[in-house]
Design a protein around this motif. Structure first.
Motif, PDB file in Angstrom:
ATOM      1  N   PRO A   1      25.651 -50.842  18.855  1.00 61.23           N
ATOM      2  CA  PRO A   1      25.281 -49.437  19.090  1.00 61.23           C
ATOM      3  C   PRO A   1      25.450 -48.602  17.832  1.00 61.23           C
ATOM      4  O   PRO A   1      26.360 -48.823  17.034  1.00 61.23           O
ATOM      5  CB  PRO A   1      26.248 -48.999  20.192  1.00 61.23           C
ATOM      6  CG  PRO A   1      27.408 -49.916  20.094  1.00 61.23           C
ATOM      7  CD  PRO A   1      26.876 -51.218  19.604  1.00 61.23           C
TER       8      PRO A   1
ATOM      9  N   GLU B   1      24.634 -44.301  16.355  1.00 62.02           N
ATOM     10  CA  GLU B   1      24.170 -42.948  16.636  1.00 62.02           C
ATOM     11  C   GLU B   1      23.447 -42.380  15.421  1.00 62.02           C
ATOM     12  O   GLU B   1      23.740 -42.757  14.287  1.00 62.02           O
ATOM     13  CB  GLU B   1      25.352 -42.048  17.009  1.00 62.02           C
ATOM     14  CG  GLU B   1      26.042 -42.443  18.302  1.00 62.02           C
ATOM     15  CD  GLU B   1      27.158 -41.487  18.671  1.00 62.02           C
ATOM     16  OE1 GLU B   1      27.389 -40.515  17.918  1.00 62.02           O
ATOM     17  OE2 GLU B   1      27.808 -41.705  19.718  1.00 62.02           O
ATOM     18  N   ASN B   2      22.486 -41.481  15.693  1.00 64.49           N
ATOM     19  CA  ASN B   2      21.723 -40.795  14.637  1.00 64.49           C
ATOM     20  C   ASN B   2      21.135 -41.794  13.642  1.00 64.49           C
ATOM     21  O   ASN B   2      21.577 -41.899  12.492  1.00 64.49           O
ATOM     22  CB  ASN B   2      22.615 -39.775  13.921  1.00 64.49           C
ATOM     23  CG  ASN B   2      23.125 -38.710  14.865  1.00 64.49           C
ATOM     24  OD1 ASN B   2      22.393 -38.212  15.711  1.00 64.49           O
ATOM     25  ND2 ASN B   2      24.400 -38.367  14.730  1.00 64.49           N
TER      26      ASN B   2
ATOM     27  N   PRO C   1      18.515 -40.532  18.466  1.00 59.01           N
ATOM     28  CA  PRO C   1      19.905 -40.076  18.509  1.00 59.01           C
ATOM     29  C   PRO C   1      20.883 -41.210  18.756  1.00 59.01           C
ATOM     30  O   PRO C   1      22.053 -41.123  18.376  1.00 59.01           O
ATOM     31  CB  PRO C   1      19.926 -39.079  19.672  1.00 59.01           C
ATOM     32  CG  PRO C   1      18.765 -39.466  20.517  1.00 59.01           C
ATOM     33  CD  PRO C   1      17.725 -39.987  19.579  1.00 59.01           C
ATOM     34  N   MET C   2      20.430 -42.281  19.397  1.00 53.76           N
ATOM     35  CA  MET C   2      21.317 -43.410  19.693  1.00 53.76           C
ATOM     36  C   MET C   2      20.495 -44.656  20.013  1.00 53.76           C
ATOM     37  O   MET C   2      19.424 -44.565  20.621  1.00 53.76           O
ATOM     38  CB  MET C   2      22.237 -43.089  20.875  1.00 53.76           C
ATOM     39  CG  MET C   2      23.094 -44.267  21.336  1.00 53.76           C
ATOM     40  SD  MET C   2      24.247 -43.860  22.665  1.00 53.76           S
ATOM     41  CE  MET C   2      25.508 -43.009  21.717  1.00 53.76           C
TER      42      MET C   2
ATOM     43  N   ARG D   1      21.317 -48.712  21.585  1.00 55.98           N
ATOM     44  CA  ARG D   1      22.333 -49.532  22.216  1.00 55.98           C
ATOM     45  C   ARG D   1      21.739 -50.896  22.530  1.00 55.98           C
ATOM     46  O   ARG D   1      20.554 -51.000  22.875  1.00 55.98           O
ATOM     47  CB  ARG D   1      22.841 -48.873  23.510  1.00 55.98           C
ATOM     48  CG  ARG D   1      23.360 -47.465  23.300  1.00 55.98           C
ATOM     49  CD  ARG D   1      23.692 -46.761  24.612  1.00 55.98           C
ATOM     50  NE  ARG D   1      24.858 -47.350  25.247  1.00 55.98           N
ATOM     51  CZ  ARG D   1      24.851 -47.945  26.431  1.00 55.98           C
ATOM     52  NH1 ARG D   1      23.724 -48.036  27.103  1.00 55.98           N
ATOM     53  NH2 ARG D   1      25.955 -48.432  26.945  1.00 55.98           N
TER      54      ARG D   1
END
Length: 414
Positions: free
Chosen positions: A365, A367-368, A383-384, A386
């Protein structure tokens, strides 16, 4: 005279249903074979909502999604046979393939020009993930437990430990809790949950403990499961000494992931991608054996049934092109490769003659991030990302043509 078809679809789940409908709509003489007594694959036992949002533009349960497709099968006139277990695929030439299957009426052979293989996936079992101990009652895969509950109305147990925090494991945790069972714990090997965010919330809603960076290593009991040994692991997944503890439970549910069911394809020489566990394919989902196409979880493990159906339709278009041209015309194939933080992807070869959807999963995972294809200067922001959520990126034909030999897909920090 032996029966002959343009395309035989193996598997009556969402990928196979979508492939058969589309093939028939494209004018191909189509036969759908499924080993179960009813069409729909795994869908009839998935009574929770969350299906069809992209494909049918409405939220459906698994049985509802299957019902809509089965009605389409009947409306367009696809010939199908249930309780048909495919024993062998025999590849005589590009346009001559024989399918051997058993049914209640005996062994039968049929000929076809193309095959769309949509046989889905199999579940990993306890021995594959290193669980030892007593061989007792009360150990199930998630699919087995789901079948018992949602098809036959049988409750598998009262005190449950679940291995794996993927979507299936989390959905089963909710299912058990709603039926009054006590879910004692969900055990996850990775340091982060494996399921979609909305499903991870299930654990909080029902006050179910989640043990990250842990694994089940042993089961003890006499006639039935009585206790389960859990141990903590480090960043290299090695067991941490003196971290073990026991959980009293009567049921162990294994939800440790799926593997594409490709045994029949391997027999005829289809090359397998070690990262996906499924076949290496081009943009039309044709495998390395001409005229053999694959779709759905037999290709790679999807998170949304809508993508599975989409792949079935792509394979049908591929079969149509193959038959019309007596093979897929030779192209300058451009290889699609996984780069930084991309664990797996498909398809593997692109021509630049059409827009293509790329299906991919990240390794960890983040982010950004930027999703980049350096060779064609394509960048997307997210934004993310996973591992549990499939990335589905559309590459335009002109973008693909701008590459020379390969295109790399990467996920990097912004």
């Amino acid at each position: 005279m032996m029966e002959s078809y343009d395309v035989i679809v193996i598997g009556g789940g969402p990928a196979g249903l979508a492939a058969a409908v589309k093939a028939k709509e494209l004018g191909l003489e189509t036969l759908l074979l499924d080993e179960n007594e009813f069409l729909g694959g795994i869908l009839p036992q998935c009574i929770h909502p969350g299906f069809g949002i992209h494909y049918f533009k409405e939220e459906l349960t698994g049985p509802e999604f299957a019902h809509l497709f089965i009605e389409k099968i009947k409306d367009v006139g696809v010939k199908y046979q249930t309780s048909a277990y495919v024993l062998n695929i025999e590849n005589y030439s590009d346009l001559e393939k024989k399918i051997v299957f058993s049914s209640p009426r005996g062994i039968k052979e049929v000929w076809t020009k193309t095959v769309i293989y949509a046989a889905g996936a199999r579940e990993k079992h306890a021995f594959e993930i290193g669980i030892v101990g007593d061989r007792v009652a009360g150990i199930y895969t998630a699919g087995e437990a789901q079948t018992l509950m949602d098809i036959y109305g049988i409750m598998p147990g009262k005190e449950i430990v679940i291995v794996g925090s993927g979507d299936v494991g989390l959905i089963m945790a909710r299912r058990f809790a709603l039926e009054g069972a006590k879910v004692k714990a969900v055990i996850e090997l990775m340091p982060y949950p494996g399921g979609l965010a909305r499903n991870v919330m299930i654990l909080r809603d029902f006050n179910i403990p989640l043990y990250l960076s842990h694994k089940v290593v042993e089961v003890r009991g006499k006639a039935r499961v009585e206790k389960i040994k859990v141990v903590k692991v480090d960043e290299n997944f090695k067991e941490i000494p003196k971290s073990e503890f026991w959980i009293n439970a009567d049921t162990l549910l294994i939800s440790a992931g799926l593997m594409p069911n490709v045994r029949l394809l391997q027999r005829i020489g289809v090359k397998i991608d070690p990262s996906t566990g499924g076949p290496i394919v081009n943009e039309l989902l044709e495998t390395t054996v001409p005229g053999i196409f694959v779709a759905g979880n037999a290709l790679l493990i999807n998170d949304l049934v809508d993508y599975v159906a989409e792949q079935g339709e792509i394979a049908a278009f591929g079969a149509k092109e193959f038959i019309e041209n007596e093979g897929i015309p030779s192209k300058k194939w451009i290889k699609l490769e996984n780069g930084q933080n991309i664990r797996l992807l498909a398809p593997h070869y692109l021509s630049g003659e059409r827009d293509v959807y790329v299906y991919a999963r990240v390794s960890a995972p983040m982010e950004n991030v930027k999703i980049v294809f350096p060779e064609i200067k394509k960048k997307l922001r997210s934004p993310m990302v996973r591992p549990a959520e499939m990335l589905r990126i559309r590459l335009k034909a002109e973008e693909i043509r701008s590459a020379e030999k390969k295109i790399t897909m990467e996920v990097i920090p912004q």
